[in-house]
Design a protein around this motif. Structure first.
Motif, PDB file in Angstrom:
ATOM      1  N   ALA A 635      47.930  74.410  -8.353  1.00  0.00           N
ATOM      2  CA  ALA A 635      46.881  74.584  -8.189  1.00  0.00           C
ATOM      3  C   ALA A 635      46.183  75.589  -9.363  1.00  0.00           C
ATOM      4  N   ALA A 636      46.396  75.767 -10.210  1.00  0.00           N
ATOM      5  CA  ALA A 636      46.051  76.592 -11.201  1.00  0.00           C
ATOM      6  C   ALA A 636      44.520  76.010 -12.124  1.00  0.00           C
ATOM      7  N   LEU A 637      45.106  74.744 -12.508  1.00  0.00           N
ATOM      8  CA  LEU A 637      44.169  73.981 -13.289  1.00  0.00           C
ATOM      9  C   LEU A 637      44.365  72.693 -12.833  1.00  0.00           C
ATOM     10  N   SER A 638      42.587  71.490 -12.745  1.00  0.00           N
ATOM     11  CA  SER A 638      42.711  70.516 -12.804  1.00  0.00           C
ATOM     12  C   SER A 638      41.744  69.797 -13.558  1.00  0.00           C
ATOM     13  N   LEU A 639      41.495  68.738 -13.857  1.00  0.00           N
ATOM     14  CA  LEU A 639      40.686  67.855 -14.686  1.00  0.00           C
ATOM     15  C   LEU A 639      40.305  66.201 -14.486  1.00  0.00           C
ATOM     16  N   HIS A 640      38.710  66.084 -15.011  1.00  0.00           N
ATOM     17  CA  HIS A 640      39.013  64.676 -14.335  1.00  0.00           C
ATOM     18  C   HIS A 640      37.490  64.540 -15.220  1.00  0.00           C
ATOM     19  N   ALA A 641      37.897  63.001 -15.156  1.00  0.00           N
ATOM     20  CA  ALA A 641      36.861  62.388 -16.460  1.00  0.00           C
ATOM     21  C   ALA A 641      36.843  60.782 -15.629  1.00  0.00           C
ATOM     22  N   THR A 642      35.416  60.613 -15.542  1.00  0.00           N
ATOM     23  CA  THR A 642      35.072  59.274 -14.797  1.00  0.00           C
ATOM     24  C   THR A 642      33.734  58.614 -15.750  1.00  0.00           C
ATOM     25  N   ARG A 643      34.296  57.628 -15.887  1.00  0.00           N
ATOM     26  CA  ARG A 643      33.277  56.828 -16.971  1.00  0.00           C
ATOM     27  C   ARG A 643      32.726  55.818 -15.763  1.00  0.00           C
ATOM     28  N   PHE A 644      31.308  55.260 -15.280  1.00  0.00           N
ATOM     29  CA  PHE A 644      30.401  54.468 -14.837  1.00  0.00           C
ATOM     30  C   PHE A 644      30.391  53.721 -15.394  1.00  0.00           C
ATOM     31  N   ASP A 645      29.718  52.304 -15.422  1.00  0.00           N
ATOM     32  CA  ASP A 645      28.773  51.685 -15.893  1.00  0.00           C
ATOM     33  C   ASP A 645      28.418  50.609 -15.143  1.00  0.00           C
ATOM     34  N   GLN A 646      27.070  50.733 -14.325  1.00  0.00           N
ATOM     35  CA  GLN A 646      26.549  50.106 -13.278  1.00  0.00           C
ATOM     36  C   GLN A 646      25.032  49.084 -13.985  1.00  0.00           C
ATOM     37  N   ARG A 647      24.590  48.352 -13.243  1.00  0.00           N
ATOM     38  CA  ARG A 647      23.375  47.587 -13.368  1.00  0.00           C
ATOM     39  C   ARG A 647      22.309  47.952 -11.981  1.00  0.00           C
ATOM     40  N   ALA A 648      20.836  48.008 -12.052  1.00  0.00           N
ATOM     41  CA  ALA A 648      20.018  48.295 -11.004  1.00  0.00           C
ATOM     42  C   ALA A 648      19.280  47.252 -11.580  1.00  0.00           C
ATOM     43  N   SER A 649      19.166  45.947  -9.927  1.00  0.00           N
ATOM     44  CA  SER A 649      18.595  45.096 -10.287  1.00  0.00           C
ATOM     45  C   SER A 649      17.584  45.174  -8.954  1.00  0.00           C
ATOM     46  N   GLY A 650      16.127  44.362  -9.054  1.00  0.00           N
ATOM     47  CA  GLY A 650      15.241  44.046  -7.968  1.00  0.00           C
ATOM     48  C   GLY A 650      14.379  45.959  -7.678  1.00  0.00           C
ATOM     49  N   LEU A 651      14.628  46.554  -8.865  1.00  0.00           N
ATOM     50  CA  LEU A 651      13.491  47.698  -8.714  1.00  0.00           C
ATOM     51  C   LEU A 651      12.381  47.600  -8.488  1.00  0.00           C
ATOM     52  N   ILE A 652      11.365  48.678  -7.335  1.00  0.00           N
ATOM     53  CA  ILE A 652      10.639  48.318  -7.758  1.00  0.00           C
ATOM     54  C   ILE A 652       9.506  49.375  -7.984  1.00  0.00           C
ATOM     55  N   GLN A 653       8.334  48.914  -8.363  1.00  0.00           N
ATOM     56  CA  GLN A 653       7.273  50.734  -8.912  1.00  0.00           C
ATOM     57  C   GLN A 653       6.608  50.610  -8.365  1.00  0.00           C
ATOM     58  N   PRO A 654       5.745  50.832  -8.399  1.00  0.00           N
ATOM     59  CA  PRO A 654       3.844  51.325  -7.655  1.00  0.00           C
ATOM     60  C   PRO A 654       2.549  50.852  -9.429  1.00  0.00           C
ATOM     61  N   VAL A 655       2.374  50.031  -9.582  1.00  0.00           N
ATOM     62  CA  VAL A 655       1.454  50.045 -10.988  1.00  0.00           C
ATOM     63  C   VAL A 655       0.371  50.049 -10.385  1.00  0.00           C
ATOM     64  N   SER A 656      -0.957  51.362 -11.169  1.00  0.00           N
ATOM     65  CA  SER A 656      -1.817  51.302 -11.382  1.00  0.00           C
ATOM     66  C   SER A 656      -2.667  50.106 -11.765  1.00  0.00           C
ATOM     67  N   THR A 657      -3.779  50.885 -11.436  1.00  0.00           N
ATOM     68  CA  THR A 657      -5.273  50.615 -11.762  1.00  0.00           C
ATOM     69  C   THR A 657      -6.180  50.811 -11.512  1.00  0.00           C
ATOM     70  N   LEU A 658      -7.389  51.063 -12.527  1.00  0.00           N
ATOM     71  CA  LEU A 658      -7.773  52.277 -12.599  1.00  0.00           C
ATOM     72  C   LEU A 658      -9.922  50.862 -12.552  1.00  0.00           C
ATOM     73  N   THR A 659     -10.573  51.240 -11.942  1.00  0.00           N
ATOM     74  CA  THR A 659     -11.607  50.235 -11.662  1.00  0.00           C
ATOM     75  C   THR A 659     -12.858  51.444 -11.751  1.00  0.00           C
ATOM     76  N   THR A 660     -13.785  50.955 -12.090  1.00  0.00           N
ATOM     77  CA  THR A 660     -14.961  52.432 -12.160  1.00  0.00           C
ATOM     78  C   THR A 660     -16.262  50.918 -10.813  1.00  0.00           C
ATOM     79  N   ALA A 661     -17.271  51.690 -10.396  1.00  0.00           N
ATOM     80  CA  ALA A 661     -18.328  50.810  -9.792  1.00  0.00           C
ATOM     81  C   ALA A 661     -19.087  52.512  -9.140  1.00  0.00           C
ATOM     82  N   THR A 662     -20.613  51.126  -9.579  1.00  0.00           N
ATOM     83  CA  THR A 662     -21.876  52.544  -9.023  1.00  0.00           C
ATOM     84  C   THR A 662     -21.909  52.536  -7.459  1.00  0.00           C
ATOM     85  N   GLY A 663     -20.990  53.924  -7.196  1.00  0.00           N
ATOM     86  CA  GLY A 663     -22.138  53.909  -5.742  1.00  0.00           C
ATOM     87  C   GLY A 663     -23.454  54.308  -5.385  1.00  0.00           C
TER      88      GLY A 663
END
Length: 846
Positions: A635-663
């Motif tokens: 109960a005196a000492l514990s050591l842990h090591a983890t290596r991960f290798d993951q792939r994320a797909s289909g991620l969705i991002q809001p892409v912006s557009t800025l427009t100018t018009a005469t009001g």
């Protein structure tokens, strides 16, 4: 793995030293025998020959010496030595039995196995400190076919084995933070909890005016909308995980965490980043009489952005009553935070109630929770000028009104154990939220092309029904098979409401118009459903090799126009070797998780001013492997090591557009709109390292994680600012936490340092200046946003808590947060958080 996990494995592997046990004889047969005569020539017990697969808390090691005790007296001694509450019917104990027993460093499960031999009682685990001794229907002829290991109730936890198997065979990393650790650290937010020596999880401190949590990443990027893990409160899934922020540590029994997609095979959709299970207290009082606890603290929070330091206060009251088999409790917490930037004060109220009823073969648990929060308009996250040198000037005022948040959870759990083989769990509940108001931080997130987690307005409710049955079957040669079957049905109601904004509602000159192509209109409720079925098998070979395999089928309807379906497999294995007090474990696991696409969902990929073209979106997904090794020295000492290798797909991002018009009137009007686009694929690779030590009154823990999250492939037609090979924005390359605690007598101290470093984010001050003055720079939209990227070096948090018991039921408490007084720099150069906060108070029990 958490401290509880370290202790679990260590005690499971603790060897049994020579012992003696006297015969159990009726009192009439003892006659005039002396106690010494009755305890001589003990027979050899078979306890040491049985597999030591005891589930917590029966894995606790005790040393006992019983001389001529009744079975009830012996059980009371075991309870005191192990700090476990035993519930049983006294009529079921043999009155004439006398116990003479001496055992050194023996798991409580093995000791109960010996004491209850010949009776009809079997231990049933309720939680981390409660065990019911319930009668079994097993016939004597069948007893040899069944394991003498305890059945486990109420262990539907994030361990990868919902029947509650010991952590020994888990193929992937997991953490358990118990109530004692929460109390020592005075962790009042979920972010504080997750940063308690859990590598790779970081939450940005809430900026002024925001009542939502914002997660930096969990093992890299898994979404551009919600990077939060899937969160359960007493087994009930929350409707919006970003809104679960405030916690009362005195009302929490434990918090359990899985990182990465491996937990999705059990917990289903939205577990793409991981799973967090929050378990509230369901224990009784020592005597059954009502007990009350009052905690009150007050202090000041230093700030460089307001005329005076902010006043902070928190007051909590809780009450509990009942014994081990029937109990109930209530709690209420109120707190305020003053203006650390002008107009950024906040108030909160938390209330909860619980009840539990224990029967011989069933446990009934009910829980209810209500959270009320409001934050005034956050004017302090936008500053005049375009660089950080002007950030100390007067903040820009706006016409928005901040946020009001209501969140509730109500539901119950029924756990039935008809025999030693099967445990059935039914969970039903509803979680919901109501959000009103916008913060300036959310609107500037929109202006900087970041999904605005705090910008949504509206209601969200999730009703969940879950069923699981876990069976344990002994096989020849000491092998064990655990089988889990389950099903889940969720119904989600999402009602977004966006009020019309006037011309005066602007951010740096941008008119936040509303253009929507999605139907139905946003002022209507949208209903969606999610259903899943699962099967999982865990095989243990001679208590050394462990194999876990399973899968879950998911179906989501109503979130988009198309039905979404997915199969979520999981496969893992581990191997454990022990030599005395030294335990070595190697493990590996593979898993797949999804987040269903939601055109409009609370905390999802919605933003405030948007033109959505998202009818064909597919679920976001993440899959990959993790491998690791664990070393424990008693109960005196514990050591842990983890290596991960993951792939994320289909991620969705809001892409912006800025427009100018005469009001109207010939005035130039600039409008920001968005479309949701698939970005492609992202790779997340890295390391997680942990160490824990315990020596006398000292405990320490350290966790370090490294992650490289990069764009691996771009989707066709993507028009955003990321390119192949880029680091994903707002994902720190390294996180570090170090915690040291000391307890001696009436004094306890906990101090911890957490640091996040090296990430790329937007230069929001420069973006604000460019939007307000179009002729001064490149428009911050689409690919042009790359010119507004900024590399942030890092930020460090230091927190300290101390408790001193002045007399029997009165304790003085001290808490210091953000002691280095870093108010800016996370996650960007425009967000402002509370500065150095010092609180003093007291806690009393009566």
């Amino acid at each position: 793995m958490g401290r509880a996990l370290a202790g679990t494995i260590a005690t499971l592997m603790a060897p049994l030293v020579p012992f003696s046990i006297g015969h159990t004889q009726p009192a009439a047969q003892l006659g005039s025998q002396s106690v010494a005569d009755r305890c001589t020539a003990p027979p050899r017990s078979s306890v040491a020959d049985r597999p030591l697969l005891w589930a917590a808390p029966l894995d606790r090691v005790v040393t006992v010496r019983f001389v001529d005790l009744t079975l009830r007296e012996a059980l009371d001694e075991v309870a005191r030595a192990s700090q476990i509450e035993f519930s049983y019917s006294q009529e079921l104990l043999p009155e004439a039995a006398r116990i003479c027993l001496r055992l050194e460093r023996t798991p409580v499960g093995a000791l109960l196995d010996l004491l209850l031999a010949g009776t009809a009682l079997r231990p049933i685990v309720l939680g981390t400190s409660q065990v019911v001794l319930a009668p079994s229907r097993v016939l004597p002829a069948q007893e040899s076919l069944l394991s003498r290991r305890p059945g486990v109730l109420d262990r539907v936890v994030v361990t990868g084995t919902p029947g509650g198997a010991a952590h020994r065979g888990s193929p992937f990393s997991m953490e358990v933070i118990d109530a004692a650790a929460l109390q020592r650290a005075n962790a009042g937010t979920l972010g504080d909890v997750l940063e308690l020596a859990i590598p790779g999880i970081w939450t940005w401190s809430p900026a002024a005016g925001s009542a939502t949590a914002r997660y930096a990443s969990i093992r890299g990027a898994s979404s551009f909308g919600v990077t939060a893990p899937k969160i359960y409160i007493d087994g009930i899934e929350t409707a919006n995980p970003t809104l679960v922020t405030q916690l009362d540590p005195s009302r929490i029994e434990r918090v359990e965490v899985i990182r990465g997609p491996q937990g999705a095979a059990l917990y289903g959709a939205d577990a793409i980043s991981g799973v967090v299970n929050i378990f509230t207290r369901h224990d009784g009082t020592p005597t059954g009489a009502p007990t009350y606890q009052l905690t009150t603290t007050a202090g000041v929070s230093k700030t460089s952005f307001a005329p005076r330091d902010a006043f902070v206060q928190e007051h909590a009251f809780s009450a509990r009553a009942g014994g081990r088999a029937r109990n109930a409790g209530v709690g209420i917490t109120v707190g305020t935070v003053g203006e650390y930037v002008p107009g950024a004060s906040a108030r909160r109220l938390l209330a909860d109630a619980d009840a539990r009823l224990v029967r011989s073969r069933a446990v009934f648990t009910g829980t209810a929770r209500l959270s009320l929060q409001d934050a005034n308009a956050s004017s302090g996250v936008l500053f005049e000028g375009a660089d950080s040198s002007s950030a100390r000037s007067a903040p820009v005022r706006d016409s928005l009104t901040g946020q009001d948040l209501v969140q509730y959870t109500v539901g119950g759990t029924v756990v039935i154990s008809p025999n030693l083989r099967w445990t059935h769990t039914l969970i039903a509940g509803v979680d919901g939220s109501r959000v009103r108001g916008l913060s300036v931080e959310a609107l500037t997130d929109v202006a900087s092309n970041v999904s605005a987690l705090g910008a949504q307005l509206g209601d969200a409710d999730r009703g969940t029904f879950r069923w699981r049955s876990a069976g344990r079957f002994d096989l020849p040669n000491g092998n064990l098979l655990a089988l889990t079957l389950g099903a889940e049905q969720s119904v989600i109601r999402d009602a977004q409401q966006f009020p019309a904004l006037s011309d005066g509602a602007r951010v740096g000159g941008i008119a936040l118009g509303l253009t929507l192509t999605e139907t139905p209109p946003l002022d209507r409720a949208r209903w969606s459903e999610n259903a899943g079925v699962l099967v999982q098998a865990n095989y243990a070979w001679r208590d050394r090799w462990f194999v876990t395999a399973g899968g879950r089928a998911e179906r989501t309807t109503g979130a988009t126009r198309n039905t979404q379906q997915a199969l979520l497999p999981m496969l893992g294995t581990s191997y454990v070797v022990e030599r005395g007090n030294v335990v070595v474990k190697v493990r590996g696991a593979y898993g797949t998780a999804i987040r269903p696409a939601r055109t409009l969902a609370p905390g999802g990929t919605t933003t405030r001013a948007a033109a959505y073209q998202a009818t064909q979106l597919q679920p976001e997904s993440q899959s990959g492997t993790e491998v690791g090794a664990d070393l424990l020295l008693g109960a005196a000492l514990s050591l842990h090591a983890t290596r991960f290798d993951q792939r994320a797909s289909g991620l969705i991002q809001p892409v912006s557009t800025l427009t100018t018009a005469t009001g109207a009137g010939g005035r130039s009007e600039r409008t920001m709109s968005y479309s949701l686009q698939n970005i492609g694929a992202i790779t997340n690779v890295g390391w997680e390292l942990q160490a824990r030590t315990r020596w006398r009154g000292w405990t320490s823990a350290a966790a370090l994680s490294f992650v490289d999250s990069r764009v691996d492939q771009l989707a066709a037609g993507y028009l955003g600012d990321l390119r192949q090979g880029d680091r994903v924005l707002d994902v720190p390359a390294a996180t570090l936490s170090m915690i040291v605690g000391y307890t001696q007598g009436r004094f306890s101290l906990s101090t911890g340092v957490t640091r996040v470093s090296d990430w790329i984010g937007y230069d929001r001050l420069a973006i604000n200046a460019a939007v307000a003055n179009p002729t001064r720079g490149v428009e911050p939209t689409g690919p042009s946003l790359r010119q507004y990227w900024l590399r942030y070096s890092g930020i460090t948090r230091w927190r300290t808590s101390a408790n001193v018991q002045l007399w029997r039921n009165f304790t003085a408490v001290f808490h210091g947060e953000n002691l280095l007084n870093e108010q800016q720099g996370a996650p960007d150069n425009a967000s402002v958080t509370a500065g150095r906060t010092i609180s003093l108070g007291f806690r009393t029990v009566f």
